[in-house]
Design an enzyme around this catalytic site. Structure first.
Site, PDB file in Angstrom:
ATOM      1  N   LYS A 124       0.924  -1.410   0.022  1.00 59.91           N
ATOM      2  CA  LYS A 124       0.425  -0.081  -0.155  1.00 59.91           C
ATOM      3  C   LYS A 124       0.968   1.359  -0.195  1.00 59.91           C
ATOM      4  O   LYS A 124      -0.031   2.217  -0.378  1.00 59.91           O
ATOM      5  CB  LYS A 124      -0.986  -0.199   1.112  1.00 59.91           C
ATOM      6  CG  LYS A 124      -2.145  -1.134   0.746  1.00 59.91           C
ATOM      7  CD  LYS A 124      -2.853  -1.058   2.290  1.00 59.91           C
ATOM      8  CE  LYS A 124      -3.930  -1.894   2.573  1.00 59.91           C
ATOM      9  NZ  LYS A 124      -5.233  -1.926   1.175  1.00 59.91           N
ATOM     10  N   GLU A 208      -3.495   7.067   7.964  1.00 63.56           N
ATOM     11  CA  GLU A 208      -4.516   7.728   7.547  1.00 63.56           C
ATOM     12  C   GLU A 208      -5.278   8.972   7.428  1.00 63.56           C
ATOM     13  O   GLU A 208      -5.475   8.757   8.656  1.00 63.56           O
ATOM     14  CB  GLU A 208      -4.516   6.997   5.537  1.00 63.56           C
ATOM     15  CG  GLU A 208      -4.132   6.810   4.223  1.00 63.56           C
ATOM     16  CD  GLU A 208      -5.385   6.139   3.152  1.00 63.56           C
ATOM     17  OE1 GLU A 208      -4.321   5.345   2.701  1.00 63.56           O
ATOM     18  OE2 GLU A 208      -6.302   5.782   3.293  1.00 63.56           O
ATOM     19  N   HIS A 243     -15.434  -2.985   6.624  1.00 60.02           N
ATOM     20  CA  HIS A 243     -14.536  -3.407   5.197  1.00 60.02           C
ATOM     21  C   HIS A 243     -14.653  -3.965   4.367  1.00 60.02           C
ATOM     22  O   HIS A 243     -13.609  -4.357   3.721  1.00 60.02           O
ATOM     23  CB  HIS A 243     -13.258  -2.497   6.151  1.00 60.02           C
ATOM     24  CG  HIS A 243     -12.551  -1.657   6.817  1.00 60.02           C
ATOM     25  ND1 HIS A 243     -13.637  -0.354   6.384  1.00 60.02           N
ATOM     26  CD2 HIS A 243     -12.634  -1.733   8.320  1.00 60.02           C
ATOM     27  CE1 HIS A 243     -13.618   0.623   7.784  1.00 60.02           C
ATOM     28  NE2 HIS A 243     -12.658   0.073   8.662  1.00 60.02           N
ATOM     29  N   ARG A 300      -5.986  -8.087 -10.377  1.00 52.93           N
ATOM     30  CA  ARG A 300      -6.662  -9.636 -10.231  1.00 52.93           C
ATOM     31  C   ARG A 300      -7.846  -9.503 -11.232  1.00 52.93           C
ATOM     32  O   ARG A 300      -8.754  -7.754 -10.471  1.00 52.93           O
ATOM     33  CB  ARG A 300      -6.731  -9.932  -8.973  1.00 52.93           C
ATOM     34  CG  ARG A 300      -6.861  -9.520  -8.352  1.00 52.93           C
ATOM     35  CD  ARG A 300      -7.731 -10.290  -6.554  1.00 52.93           C
ATOM     36  NE  ARG A 300      -7.240  -9.251  -5.721  1.00 52.93           N
ATOM     37  CZ  ARG A 300      -9.511  -8.704  -5.059  1.00 52.93           C
ATOM     38  NH1 ARG A 300     -10.203  -8.699  -5.754  1.00 52.93           N
ATOM     39  NH2 ARG A 300      -9.306  -8.137  -4.169  1.00 52.93           N
TER      40      ARG A 300
END
Ligand code: ADP
Length: 514
Positions: A124, A208, A243, A300
């Site tokens: 990430k 974040e 999530h 993917r």
């Protein structure tokens, strides 16, 4: 479609997966006239994907780390059967750069991006850096792992609470921690790093800004190895539990053609920067004012890819195969036209009434809906066993309509038609959400479910009970109608047909009259 010099015709594909996605890829193989090879673990010996494939190879005991995740076994199965390509589906080895490299080393085509692309975008932090370089907006956050607590704390105060601590190697909604205030920061950071280390073998975390009630909107991309790259519209995936996406749709109710183009071009930007080849998804968070921020790239096929297929008319798995063969894309950006609206409901073998606990066992009854606009990608059939070892998603109900309203009505109709018993399922959950006024208006965010259903009160729908009730009602109706028709015949005086018949034949026998 033009074939380049180095193009290689794929004849046989091994599908390194199970369940509905294995079935999905096998169907594409059939459509393309290719031979499919399934792999299966102990408990999947009679699974639907095994029955559908041309060939099947046993790859080990039921736990996935002894079967579907064992690279040696998958490679061996491909070699034994002479498969020239491997489709990884999603999950398991789909985003494993080492596996993609192993395939390349063994001369087997991996149907997915290059190993280095998977490696970079799978991290990430590296993906975030690449996105920034490519000019994409990112959520305010740290650009390197936060190992110095004092620096991290200062940073968190600067961007303002709540903040989100994320594992650089995280995925599938795991490895994230929301921190609401400074007091909880230090401890949360330490716990998150520890958890990331044990779950992903990589303790790097970063921070974040936690956006307030954003939408999750993602762009489907398709790129060939000749530098052509297109986007195929967006998918709105804001209906999430922990999530994890549960209902998706395309197009998004809030995306305008102008915003679609900007997001699409941003997605192409990171695809080009990473040398992307194949089908992929660039995920964004979208704020109330419709500003968008890069989240991550999934290298993917996504679970929710069928909604894109429904509105573009493009079979993404077929295109993945074509790109893997080294062909040029068959479409330019201008060829991509979005038609109508599609929803996807993920059907899980889970009990909504018991906090969505996975429910295992045998399907006693399984009848899937049909009719205009309905597509069911199912990994199971009647009498299938739902094992405890894998993801409990058993099917995807995908429904198309000429506009959102028609698609919604058809999805509700299809959910009413769905029959499933033997295990608990999330069908009742979907029936409830699809009636929700806010959902119907498209007024949603990633916090929709916790706001609307804080108690998980999705209603109780038990197909087994419903079926017994239906049988009882039918018998009752039959008997009542018999009585009515008999009593309406005038002379029977409400007696049953049986009584009347025997009375009449009895009287005839003895020479009497009725
Ligand atoms: P994963 O790779 O584990 O799926 P993502 O980065 O894709 O993690 O995020 C998954 C979900 O977490 C998003 O769809 C969104 O609901 C939530 N999320 C992630 N980052 C943020 C953020 N900065 N602010 C608010 N929600 C976020």
């Amino acid at each position: 479609m033009i074939m380049s010099k180095q193009a290689k015709k794929i004849k046989k594909i091994l599908i390194a997966n199970r369940g509905e996605i294995a079935v999905r890829v096998i169907r594409a193989c059939d459509d393309l006239g290719l031979t499919s090879v399934a792999v299966f673990s102990e408990c999947d010996r009679t699974a639907y994907h095994v029955r559908l494939a041309h060939e099947a190879v046993y790859i080990g005991p039921s736990p996935s780390n002894e079967s579907y995740l064992v690279q040696d076994n998958i490679i061996r199965a491909a070699k034994e059967t002479g498969a020239d390509a491997i489709h990884p589906g999603y999950g398991f080895l789909a985003e494993n750069a080492e596996f993609a490299q192993r395939c390349a080393d063994e001369g087997i085509i991996f149907i997915g991006p290059k190993p280095e692309t998977i490696r970079t975008l799978g991290d990430k932090l590296q993906a975030r850096e690449m996105a920034m370089k490519a000019g994409l907006p990112v959520v305010p956050g740290t650009d390197s792992p936060t190992d110095d607590i004092t620096v991290a704390k200062k940073f968190a105060s600067k961007i303002g609470y709540p903040v989100l601590i994320k594992a650089a190697a995280g995925g599938g909604g795991k490895g994230m921690r929301v921190v609401k205030s400074e007091e909880a920061f230090e401890e949360s950071l330490a716990t998150a790093a520890r958890e990331a280390k044990s779950a992903f073998g990589d303790g790097r975390v970063f921070i974040e800004k936690y956006l307030v009630k954003p939408r999750h909107i993602e762009i489907q991309i398709l790129c060939d190895e000749h530098g052509n790259c297109i986007y195929l519209g967006e998918r709105e995936c804001s209906i999430q539990r922990r999530h994890q996406k549960v209902i998706e749709e395309s197009p998004s109710p809030v995306v305008t053609p102008e915003l679609r183009q900007r997001m699409g071009e941003a997605a192409i930007g990171i695809a080009r920067a990473s040398g992307y080849v194949g089908a992929g998804t660039v995920e964004f968070l979208v704020d109330k004012d419709l500003s968008f921020y890069f989240l991550e790239v999934n290298t993917r096929l996504q679970v929710e890819h069928p909604v894109t297929e429904m509105i573009t008319g493009i079979d993404l798995v077929k295109e993945q195969v074509a790109v893997a063969e080294g062909r040029h894309l068959r479409f330019t950006q201008d060829d991509i036209k979005l038609n109508g609206h599609a929803f996807e409901c993920r059907i899980y073998a889970e009990d909504p009434e018991a906090g969505f606990m996975p429910s295992t066992g045998q399907l006693k009854n399984y009848r899937i809906p049909a009719g205009p606009g309905v597509r069911v990608d199912s990994g199971v059939v009647i009498f299938s066993e739902i094992p405890i070892y894998y993801d409990p998603m058993i099917a995807k109900l995908v429904v198309w309509g000429s506009d959102r309203e028609e698609a919604l009505a058809r999805t509700r109709r299809a959910l009413e038609e769905y029959r499933l018993s033997g295990v608990k399922s999330t069908i009742s959950f979907h029936r409830t959400v699809l009636q929700n006024e806010r959902f119907v208006k498209g007024d949603i965010s990633t916090h929709f479910l916790e706001e609307e259903y804080p108690e998980n009160n999705y209603g109780n729908y038990d197909d087994e009970l419903m079926e017994s009730a239906a049988i009882a009602a039918a018998v009752e109706k039959f008997l009542t109608e018999r009585k009515i028709s008999v009593s309406n015949s005038g002379s029977s005086h409400g007696r049953s047909g049986w009584v009347n018949y025997h009375r009449a034949t009895g009287l005839r026998k003895f020479g009497g009259s009725r």
